[in-house]
Structures are given as structure tokens and as C-alpha cells.
Design an enzyme around this catalytic site. Sequence first.
Site, PDB file in Angstrom:
ATOM      1  N   GLY A  21       5.063 -42.824 -29.862  1.00  0.00           N
ATOM      2  CA  GLY A  21       3.602 -42.673 -29.787  1.00  0.00           C
ATOM      3  C   GLY A  21       3.071 -43.594 -28.461  1.00  0.00           C
ATOM      4  O   GLY A  21       2.198 -44.088 -28.605  1.00  0.00           O
ATOM      5  N   SER A  23       2.073 -41.640 -25.581  1.00  0.00           N
ATOM      6  CA  SER A  23       1.309 -41.178 -24.797  1.00  0.00           C
ATOM      7  C   SER A  23      -0.084 -40.843 -25.131  1.00  0.00           C
ATOM      8  O   SER A  23      -0.257 -39.691 -25.847  1.00  0.00           O
ATOM      9  CB  SER A  23       2.199 -39.834 -24.272  1.00  0.00           C
ATOM     10  OG  SER A  23       3.096 -39.900 -23.205  1.00  0.00           O
ATOM     11  N   LEU A  27      -1.245 -35.129 -28.306  1.00  0.00           N
ATOM     12  CA  LEU A  27      -1.540 -35.188 -29.743  1.00  0.00           C
ATOM     13  C   LEU A  27      -0.294 -35.339 -30.647  1.00  0.00           C
ATOM     14  O   LEU A  27      -0.429 -36.019 -31.662  1.00  0.00           O
ATOM     15  CB  LEU A  27      -2.457 -34.270 -30.172  1.00  0.00           C
ATOM     16  CG  LEU A  27      -4.127 -34.050 -29.358  1.00  0.00           C
ATOM     17  CD1 LEU A  27      -4.848 -32.764 -29.861  1.00  0.00           C
ATOM     18  CD2 LEU A  27      -4.638 -35.194 -29.249  1.00  0.00           C
ATOM     19  N   SER A  29       2.522 -36.593 -29.783  1.00  0.00           N
ATOM     20  CA  SER A  29       3.188 -37.918 -29.735  1.00  0.00           C
ATOM     21  C   SER A  29       2.239 -38.791 -30.680  1.00  0.00           C
ATOM     22  O   SER A  29       3.039 -39.424 -31.417  1.00  0.00           O
ATOM     23  CB  SER A  29       3.071 -38.377 -27.984  1.00  0.00           C
ATOM     24  OG  SER A  29       3.151 -39.871 -28.012  1.00  0.00           O
ATOM     25  N   ASN A 111       8.224 -32.516 -15.274  1.00  0.00           N
ATOM     26  CA  ASN A 111       7.594 -33.605 -15.078  1.00  0.00           C
ATOM     27  C   ASN A 111       8.448 -34.467 -14.006  1.00  0.00           C
ATOM     28  O   ASN A 111       8.166 -35.423 -13.425  1.00  0.00           O
ATOM     29  CB  ASN A 111       7.133 -34.700 -15.888  1.00  0.00           C
ATOM     30  CG  ASN A 111       6.251 -33.892 -17.066  1.00  0.00           C
ATOM     31  OD1 ASN A 111       6.683 -33.766 -18.155  1.00  0.00           O
ATOM     32  ND2 ASN A 111       5.135 -33.568 -16.576  1.00  0.00           N
ATOM     33  N   HIS A 138       5.979 -45.926 -20.086  1.00  0.00           N
ATOM     34  CA  HIS A 138       7.134 -45.364 -20.361  1.00  0.00           C
ATOM     35  C   HIS A 138       7.593 -44.147 -19.405  1.00  0.00           C
ATOM     36  O   HIS A 138       8.796 -44.118 -19.353  1.00  0.00           O
ATOM     37  CB  HIS A 138       7.217 -44.756 -21.809  1.00  0.00           C
ATOM     38  CG  HIS A 138       6.551 -43.601 -22.197  1.00  0.00           C
ATOM     39  ND1 HIS A 138       5.406 -43.403 -22.297  1.00  0.00           N
ATOM     40  CD2 HIS A 138       7.151 -42.330 -22.317  1.00  0.00           C
ATOM     41  CE1 HIS A 138       4.792 -42.165 -22.366  1.00  0.00           C
ATOM     42  NE2 HIS A 138       5.933 -41.706 -22.709  1.00  0.00           N
ATOM     43  N   GLU A 175       2.001 -35.732 -11.967  1.00  0.00           N
ATOM     44  CA  GLU A 175       3.142 -35.464 -13.065  1.00  0.00           C
ATOM     45  C   GLU A 175       4.021 -34.254 -12.651  1.00  0.00           C
ATOM     46  O   GLU A 175       4.574 -33.494 -13.541  1.00  0.00           O
ATOM     47  CB  GLU A 175       2.336 -35.394 -14.191  1.00  0.00           C
ATOM     48  CG  GLU A 175       1.539 -36.556 -14.551  1.00  0.00           C
ATOM     49  CD  GLU A 175       1.932 -37.571 -15.631  1.00  0.00           C
ATOM     50  OE1 GLU A 175       2.633 -36.983 -16.515  1.00  0.00           O
ATOM     51  OE2 GLU A 175       1.767 -38.683 -15.652  1.00  0.00           O
ATOM     52  N   HIS A 247      -1.395 -31.868 -19.695  1.00  0.00           N
ATOM     53  CA  HIS A 247      -0.780 -31.129 -18.342  1.00  0.00           C
ATOM     54  C   HIS A 247      -1.231 -29.986 -18.252  1.00  0.00           C
ATOM     55  O   HIS A 247      -1.590 -29.289 -19.300  1.00  0.00           O
ATOM     56  CB  HIS A 247       0.857 -31.503 -18.400  1.00  0.00           C
ATOM     57  CG  HIS A 247       1.436 -32.448 -18.191  1.00  0.00           C
ATOM     58  ND1 HIS A 247       2.330 -33.015 -18.917  1.00  0.00           N
ATOM     59  CD2 HIS A 247       1.173 -33.512 -17.445  1.00  0.00           C
ATOM     60  CE1 HIS A 247       2.969 -34.127 -18.702  1.00  0.00           C
ATOM     61  NE2 HIS A 247       2.008 -34.550 -17.943  1.00  0.00           N
ATOM     62  N   ASP A 249       0.303 -27.435 -17.623  1.00  0.00           N
ATOM     63  CA  ASP A 249       1.258 -26.294 -18.444  1.00  0.00           C
ATOM     64  C   ASP A 249       1.170 -26.211 -20.046  1.00  0.00           C
ATOM     65  O   ASP A 249       1.942 -25.487 -20.663  1.00  0.00           O
ATOM     66  CB  ASP A 249       2.750 -26.589 -18.089  1.00  0.00           C
ATOM     67  CG  ASP A 249       3.122 -27.968 -18.480  1.00  0.00           C
ATOM     68  OD1 ASP A 249       2.677 -28.769 -19.326  1.00  0.00           O
ATOM     69  OD2 ASP A 249       4.315 -28.122 -18.080  1.00  0.00           O
ATOM     70  N   ASN A 362       6.988 -34.561 -29.734  1.00  0.00           N
ATOM     71  CA  ASN A 362       6.579 -35.469 -29.012  1.00  0.00           C
ATOM     72  C   ASN A 362       5.961 -34.739 -27.690  1.00  0.00           C
ATOM     73  O   ASN A 362       5.398 -35.380 -26.675  1.00  0.00           O
ATOM     74  CB  ASN A 362       7.948 -36.154 -28.056  1.00  0.00           C
ATOM     75  CG  ASN A 362       7.956 -37.545 -28.611  1.00  0.00           C
ATOM     76  OD1 ASN A 362       6.903 -38.130 -29.162  1.00  0.00           O
ATOM     77  ND2 ASN A 362       8.906 -38.287 -28.527  1.00  0.00           N
ATOM     78  N   CYS A 368       8.249 -27.668 -20.843  1.00  0.00           N
ATOM     79  CA  CYS A 368       8.438 -28.904 -20.332  1.00  0.00           C
ATOM     80  C   CYS A 368       9.838 -29.205 -19.919  1.00  0.00           C
ATOM     81  O   CYS A 368       9.970 -30.274 -19.436  1.00  0.00           O
ATOM     82  CB  CYS A 368       7.827 -29.860 -21.598  1.00  0.00           C
ATOM     83  SG  CYS A 368       5.974 -29.673 -21.859  1.00  0.00           S
TER      84      CYS A 368
HETATM   85  O1  SUG Z   1       4.513 -37.258 -20.921  1.00  0.00           O
HETATM   86  N1  SUG Z   1       5.709 -37.030 -24.245  1.00  0.00           N
HETATM   87  C1  SUG Z   1       5.588 -36.256 -22.861  1.00  0.00           C
HETATM   88  C2  SUG Z   1       5.482 -34.971 -23.122  1.00  0.00           C
HETATM   89  C3  SUG Z   1       5.654 -34.238 -21.753  1.00  0.00           C
HETATM   90  C4  SUG Z   1       5.458 -32.914 -21.846  1.00  0.00           C
HETATM   91  N2  SUG Z   1       5.457 -32.321 -20.508  1.00  0.00           N
HETATM   92  C5  SUG Z   1       4.890 -31.280 -20.105  1.00  0.00           C
HETATM   93  N3  SUG Z   1       3.882 -30.795 -20.412  1.00  0.00           N
HETATM   94  N4  SUG Z   1       5.188 -30.882 -18.782  1.00  0.00           N
HETATM   95  C6  SUG Z   1       4.479 -36.948 -22.309  1.00  0.00           C
HETATM   96  O2  SUG Z   1       3.303 -37.215 -22.854  1.00  0.00           O
HETATM   97  C7  SUG Z   1       6.037 -38.842 -25.750  1.00  0.00           C
HETATM   98  C8  SUG Z   1       6.686 -40.005 -25.903  1.00  0.00           C
HETATM   99  C9  SUG Z   1       6.827 -40.799 -27.124  1.00  0.00           C
HETATM  100  O3  SUG Z   1       5.685 -40.953 -27.606  1.00  0.00           O
HETATM  101  O4  SUG Z   1       7.698 -41.793 -27.676  1.00  0.00           O
HETATM  102  C10 SUG Z   1       6.015 -38.276 -24.335  1.00  0.00           C
HETATM  103  O5  SUG Z   1       6.037 -38.861 -23.424  1.00  0.00           O
END
Ligand code: SUG
Length: 440
Positions: A21, A23, A27, A29, A111, A138, A175, A247, A249, A362, A368
Amino acid sequence: MSNAREVNFDGLIGPSHNYGGMSQGNLASATNAGDVSNPREAALQGLEKMRLLVKAGLTQGILPPLPRPNFDLLVSAGFGGSDAEIIEKAAREAPRLLKAAYSASSMWAANAATVSPSADSVDGRLHLTSANLSTMLHRSTEHPDTTASLVSIFENEERFAIHGALPMHADFADEGAANHVRLCAEHGREGVELFVYGREAGESTAGFPARQTKLASESIARSHRLSSQRTVLARQARVAIEAGAFHNDVVCVGALDTLFFHEFAFEDTEATLEAIRKAAESLFELKPVMVPEAEVPIGDAITSYLFNSQLLQWPGEDRLVLLAPMETQETESTRIFCEKMVSGNGPIGRVQYVDVRQSMRNGGGPACLRLRVVMSDEEIAAVHQGVMLNETKIDALQDIIRRTYRDRLTAADLADPTFASECQLAREALLEELELSGLV
Ligand code: SUG
């Protein structure tokens, strides 16, 4: 660079994959925070997606997981003593920080960096800039280890230029390739690079964070030595960010001359398409495929991750293939849209669904999980061969994962010091298989 093709480098999902949780604005996450995760299943799913591409005859590479837990982060926060003492104290006093130190977020290789192929750069080198990922704690700790991985893999300075991350300030928030699209007639010919940003440096926005600034995108275009005539900067729509498109993408994917995007992806769609057409003059004719809000509401686009798909030139097929997550098939509006799209005569001729549910929970879909690198045969021959996949190597990595990864992981498990050593041993075994033991 007439013999160039697109190579996908996927992030190998690490043993500490968990639902932290962490990010804000993502949504999935937030929704799945605190749930039990399945790291073994997650990593096997990721490798099965890679196997599908290898079997189709596409070129596939892999990026190793980063060292977790990140003891440097915990030590920076004042924790000291033995590894076990650090983990125990952090679990008691700063559990959220411990989750950040365990994050397996480097799996989302889109990323990791922004990539410009040598065909686009005036110095004829392939450029990669590690993303600073400065918006989320993180993720902000990934870039030093990502740069080390890239340097070990793209180890030939005459052919490859690896740039360290931009300054760690909100004005330079970056990113990586998640906010970058390259369009072209053929992979090896000069193309147009589209950079999508969510805010200007110095601008503060209310609501969910805009993780990419215009200054960051411009800085990368400059250091990659791109032609300004062939570079387009476009602003992501605020309404998309607020709907959960953290993002670009998540609402847009492009390949060759095709741009597939949601009606609400860009702040000014007409101006963006016009700028791309102008930049593409004498190179190719843009094929835009816009998905209207009336057919796929933005909320469905985000939960289904329709656009977070890989758009691939599939060997033996004359139209592009969209490699989409299962969730796109399970969402009525996106499934119907895809059926209609492939039965027409547009540039996307087939949709294939893949199971990456562990990552999806996540907020990370098929797109991604991969970093696209357009490379000539000579450039492919110059990279570290240990990370280039065939089915035998995929089998060997899966054996290691079955042996060393946990089936289930809860937040409470992160407090157990034996889990920290398990993660380290698993990574060492994977690095050995990839002939990258120098990264330990
Ligand atoms: O950065 N999720 C990543 C997902 C990244 C997706 N990447 C692209 N769209 N290219 C982020 O939000 C969740 C981790 C957590 O909540 O434990 C997280 O970092």
C-alpha cells in the site's frame, strides 16, 4: 541500423513481493494493501510471460531483482547493530519504512530507465537514463542499484551511454519509460520520441501526485542527444491522474507507427497528435487509435489495464499484437472494445491475454514489467549474454524460484530476520544463473 529489433528486458520479480500500500494515486496498490502476497507465483507468472515471447521468436532479456531488504535505507534512518537487530528494531519502530526497504518494486522495469535507441541519437549510441523515481519513498532508493545493473549489462561504452539518475528533487521527478513512447516506421530507422509529463517544475498540483515533470523529460531528451524536431513533449491530462493513471502507460501505449490511447490520456489530444505528425514528417504517417470514453470509461481502462499492454510486432503476423492482462478480458467494456478493434482493419490485429495477476494487484501490468530497448544485432551481441533468455534459462530460473521463494508472504513475515537472509540467498542464486555475481 537496418537490422534492429525491439528487445524486452523484464524485471525478475523478487522474493519479497508484497502488498505494501505504498503508492498514493495507484488504486490497485491502495486497494490490496495488507493482503497476503504470493512471491513464488508472481515470479513464475512473470517468467511465463517472458517464455511466451521467447517461444514466438522475440528477443527477451531480464533484469535481476535489487538487493532487499535495503539495509542502506534502514541504516540511513538510524537503525544499527546486526542485520537481525536492524530488522527487529525497524519492525517495532518504523514498520512502514521496513516495508519500503523490502519493496520488490524494481520488477516494474518500465520505470527503471528511459531508453533512446542509437538511430535517434546524434552520437549514434544507445542511451539509457536511470529513473530517480523520486516521488515515492520505496521507489526512490532503486536507482543506484538499477544503474549498477545497467552498467553490468550494457557494458560497452562505445555503443551504450548509461546516465545516472537526475537530481533527487521534485522538480526533476522522473519515472522512466512509463512516460515515454517511441514511434517510427521501422525499429532501426530514426523515430519520434514522445515524452509525457504531469506537471512543470515548481508547479504544485492538488490531488494524486504527478510523478513526471517537464524539466525531467527535457533533461533526458538533451542528454540522449535527440533531435529537437523529432522530440515531442505532451502534458498528461489531470483527469487521467485523478482517475488513477499514475503513469502515462496506464492510458497509452505505442509501437512503430501506432499510438493506442484513451480519449482522456492527454491534456490536449489534438495538439499532441498534431505535434507528433509534424515531428514524423518524412519518416512515417502516424496511425492513432483513440479509445473513446463513451466506449471504455476511464475507470474501466484503469481497472482493466487495457493500455498497460505490450504492443508487439509478432513474427509471422502482419498486424500488431496487443499482449493484455486477463483483467482486460474480464472487464466487459474493454473485452467488447478489443473484439471490435481486431475485427476491423486497423493496425492492431490480435489481442492475447496473459496472467500477471500478482503484479497487477500492485498496479503493474504486462507493459510495466518490461523495459523496451531497440537494438541492432551488433548491440545485442555486445550486451552481457547471461541476461538474454532462452527456454532453458527460464527453466533454470524457475527451478531456483521454486526452491528459494516463499509461497505466501504477510506483513508480519517482514519482521522475521530469517526472511531477510532467505531473500539474500535467493538473489545470490539468481545472480549466479545470470552470471552477474559481481552485483551481490
Ligand atoms: O510505482 N506499484 C508501482 C507500480 C508501477 C507500475 N509501473 C508502470 N505503470 N510502468 C508504482 O506505483 C506498489 C507497491 C506497494 O504498494 O507495495 C507499487 O510500487
